[in-house]
Design an enzyme around this catalytic site. Structure first.
Site, PDB file in Angstrom:
ATOM      1  N   ARG A 181       0.850  -1.186   0.000  1.00 16.91           N
ATOM      2  CA  ARG A 181       0.000   0.000   0.000  1.00 16.91           C
ATOM      3  C   ARG A 181       0.883   1.233   0.000  1.00 16.91           C
ATOM      4  O   ARG A 181       2.095   1.148   0.144  1.00 16.91           O
ATOM      5  CB  ARG A 181      -1.011  -0.004   1.173  1.00 16.91           C
ATOM      6  CG  ARG A 181      -0.475  -0.549   2.432  1.00 16.91           C
ATOM      7  CD  ARG A 181      -0.152   0.346   3.616  1.00 16.91           C
ATOM      8  NE  ARG A 181      -0.307   1.733   3.503  1.00 16.91           N
ATOM      9  CZ  ARG A 181       0.720   2.589   3.578  1.00 16.91           C
ATOM     10  NH1 ARG A 181       1.981   2.130   3.738  1.00 16.91           N
ATOM     11  NH2 ARG A 181       0.527   3.871   3.510  1.00 16.91           N
TER      12      ARG A 181
ATOM     13  N   ASN B  82      -5.819  12.179   0.037  1.00 15.05           N
ATOM     14  CA  ASN B  82      -4.916  11.357   0.854  1.00 15.05           C
ATOM     15  C   ASN B  82      -5.767  10.597   1.861  1.00 15.05           C
ATOM     16  O   ASN B  82      -6.996  10.770   1.920  1.00 15.05           O
ATOM     17  CB  ASN B  82      -3.855  12.233   1.547  1.00 15.05           C
ATOM     18  CG  ASN B  82      -2.766  11.391   2.199  1.00 15.05           C
ATOM     19  OD1 ASN B  82      -2.227  10.486   1.574  1.00 15.05           O
ATOM     20  ND2 ASN B  82      -2.457  11.650   3.464  1.00 15.05           N
ATOM     21  N   LYS B  83      -5.146   9.786   2.646  1.00 15.92           N
ATOM     22  CA  LYS B  83      -5.838   8.929   3.612  1.00 15.92           C
ATOM     23  C   LYS B  83      -6.920   9.683   4.371  1.00 15.92           C
ATOM     24  O   LYS B  83      -6.738  10.845   4.746  1.00 15.92           O
ATOM     25  CB  LYS B  83      -4.786   8.370   4.579  1.00 15.92           C
ATOM     26  CG  LYS B  83      -5.273   7.447   5.661  1.00 15.92           C
ATOM     27  CD  LYS B  83      -6.156   6.336   5.190  1.00 15.92           C
ATOM     28  CE  LYS B  83      -5.608   5.485   4.067  1.00 15.92           C
ATOM     29  NZ  LYS B  83      -6.650   4.632   3.425  1.00 15.92           N
TER      30      LYS B  83
ATOM     31  N   ASP C 170      -2.280  10.678  -2.604  1.00 16.60           N
ATOM     32  CA  ASP C 170      -2.616   9.665  -3.617  1.00 16.60           C
ATOM     33  C   ASP C 170      -2.933  10.272  -4.969  1.00 16.60           C
ATOM     34  O   ASP C 170      -2.823   9.598  -5.995  1.00 16.60           O
ATOM     35  CB  ASP C 170      -3.799   8.826  -3.138  1.00 16.60           C
ATOM     36  CG  ASP C 170      -3.346   7.873  -2.038  1.00 16.60           C
ATOM     37  OD1 ASP C 170      -3.193   8.340  -0.897  1.00 16.60           O
ATOM     38  OD2 ASP C 170      -3.083   6.706  -2.345  1.00 16.60           O
TER      39      ASP C 170
HETATM   40  O1  MRU Z   1      -4.818   3.122   1.948  1.00 12.96           O
HETATM   41  P1  MRU Z   1      -3.338   3.367   1.921  1.00 12.96           P
HETATM   42  O2  MRU Z   1      -2.629   2.870   3.139  1.00 12.96           O
HETATM   43  O3  MRU Z   1      -2.702   2.879   0.632  1.00 12.96           O
HETATM   44  O4  MRU Z   1      -3.197   4.951   1.908  1.00 12.96           O
HETATM   45  C1  MRU Z   1      -1.918   5.498   1.766  1.00 12.96           C
HETATM   46  C2  MRU Z   1      -1.876   6.971   1.898  1.00 12.96           C
HETATM   47  O5  MRU Z   1      -2.868   7.622   2.054  1.00 12.96           O
HETATM   48  C3  MRU Z   1      -0.516   7.604   1.739  1.00 12.96           C
HETATM   49  O6  MRU Z   1      -0.425   8.770   2.491  1.00 12.96           O
HETATM   50  C4  MRU Z   1      -0.273   7.945   0.264  1.00 12.96           C
HETATM   51  O7  MRU Z   1      -0.524   6.847  -0.564  1.00 12.96           O
HETATM   52  C5  MRU Z   1       1.117   8.427   0.025  1.00 12.96           C
HETATM   53  S1  MRU Z   1       2.340   7.168   0.243  1.00 12.96           S
HETATM   54  C6  MRU Z   1       3.841   7.889  -0.114  1.00 12.96           C
END
Ligand code: MRU
Length: 353
Positions: free
Chosen positions: A53, A256-257, A246
């Site tokens: 991820r 983002n998350k 993302d």
């Molecule tokens: O659901 P995830 O764990 O893949 O979410 C990841 C994030 O939100 C990160 O902050 C993002 O992908 C950047 S990783 C350098």
């Protein structure tokens, strides 16, 4: 920086080149277990289950997945190879919708394929070039993350209290991370940062991954629950927020998350700079604004049962579980890329970078 990154590598091609070795992030921090994925199916599954991820890592593993998938089809002619490629690509693209790096990496693999086909290369030569392209995507990401770290470090003073959300660290990329890259770099240069990691409900990427990664590297990290960000900011413990992302839309809105936009709103309230660290491959100029970004919605169980053997909520309760949210460009102090620091007006400046 090198030492930390060597210790934690989340995605790489297996030595026999028939598989991709991943660090299963769902088992952390309890177990540091590597698994070899040997098919496009395995790769799809690993992305969906979040074994791999983080936007850049998803792109890298998908590039390897295309190579493995096409190779296993054992195409007998270039027409079969091309059709097989498109099927594998479409399949992997269906794994997760929000991180644009996935689609960027798949498109890059397709461009490579088109080039080799146009040159009339043999099937073994094409497969070799696809493998090399996937390797290149991984190696470039290392350099990109290092460059992001260097640019971001110019914005931070020694001793800075930094809040981060989710995990944008070494395991979310090829090496170093995006938001965590300046922290590793700063450690080498004696910056003595004090990092606060939001736990990041519901899947606890902050607690399980960021707190683990930084502790492994002997960086001063304090874990807080998501609802504690306001108090640590009000107590003057935070001078900068650093997050990954993302997808960046053309106007600077970033996905983002889930929970990131709330942190940005708090940062604005307390007058704390809010920095988004993102490779250029995360910028999607085809997406006009945050409303056009597809937000993944994940299973109820992640809220109701994930971390306890006993249910954490009444059976059948209605849930809403968006996995990402969009932070308005108005709340973002700067977007830090490998090519430099972008400040508002994002609409103009993103195009230029
Ligand atoms: O659901 P995830 O764990 O893949 O979410 C990841 C994030 O939100 C990160 O902050 C993002 O992908 C950047 S990783 C350098």
């Amino acid at each position: 920086m090198e030492k930390v990154a060597e210790a934690i590598q989340s995605v790489k091609l297996s030595e026999d080149q028939n598989g991709v070795v991943i660090l299963d992030q769902t088992l952390l921090p309890g177990l540091k277990k590597y698994e070899t994925l040997t098919s496009a199916n395995d790769v799809w599954d690993a992305i969906v289950k979040l074994k791999v991820r983080g936007a850049p890592a998803i792109g890298i593993v998908a590039a390897y997945g295309v190579y493995l998938g096409v190779k296993q089809l054992d195409p007998q002619n270039t027409k079969e190879l091309h059709q097989g490629f498109l099927q594998v690509k479409e399949y992997l693209a269906s794994s997760r919708p929000t991180a644009v790096n996935l689609f960027w990496a798949l498109r890059r693999m397709e461009e490579k394929l088109d080039l080799t086909l146009s040159k009339g290369h043999s099937i073994p030569a094409i497969l070799e070039e696809l493998r090399e392209e996937a390797e290149l995507i991984r190696l470039e990401d290392e350099k990109v993350c290092e460059a992001i770290g260097k640019h971001a470090l110019t914005l931070l003073e020694p001793g800075t209290g930094i809040l981060t959300h989710c995990n944008a660290g070494a395991i979310a990329t090829a090496k170093y991370g995006t938001a965590l890259a300046p922290i590793y770099l700063g450690q080498q240069e004696g910056y003595d940062f004090k990092v606060y990691a939001d736990e990041t409900r519901p899947l606890l990427q902050g607690a399980r991954l960021t707190a683990w990664e930084l502790s492994e590297a002997n960086i001063d990290v304090t874990l807080i629950c998501d609802n504690m960000a306001s108090i640590v900011m009000s107590e003057g413990k935070i001078q900068a927020v650093l997050v990954g992302c993302d997808r960046v839309a053309a106007n600077g809105d970033t996905a983002n998350k889930i929970g990131t936009s709330g942190v940005a709103i708090l940062a604005k309230h307390y007058g704390i700079p809010f920095y988004v660290c993102a490779p250029i491959s995360t910028i999607d100029l085809n997406c006009k604004n945050g409303q056009e970004i597809v937000i993944e919605e994940r299973k109820s169980e992640e809220i109701t049962t994930q971390w306890y053997t006993e249910p954490m909520a009444p059976e059948g309760v209605k849930t809403y579980n968006p996995a990402f949210d969009v932070t308005s460009h108005e709340l973002i102090t700067a977007i830090i890329t490998e090519n430099g620091i972008i400040r508002p007006n994002y609409q103009e400046n993103l195009k230029e970078i």
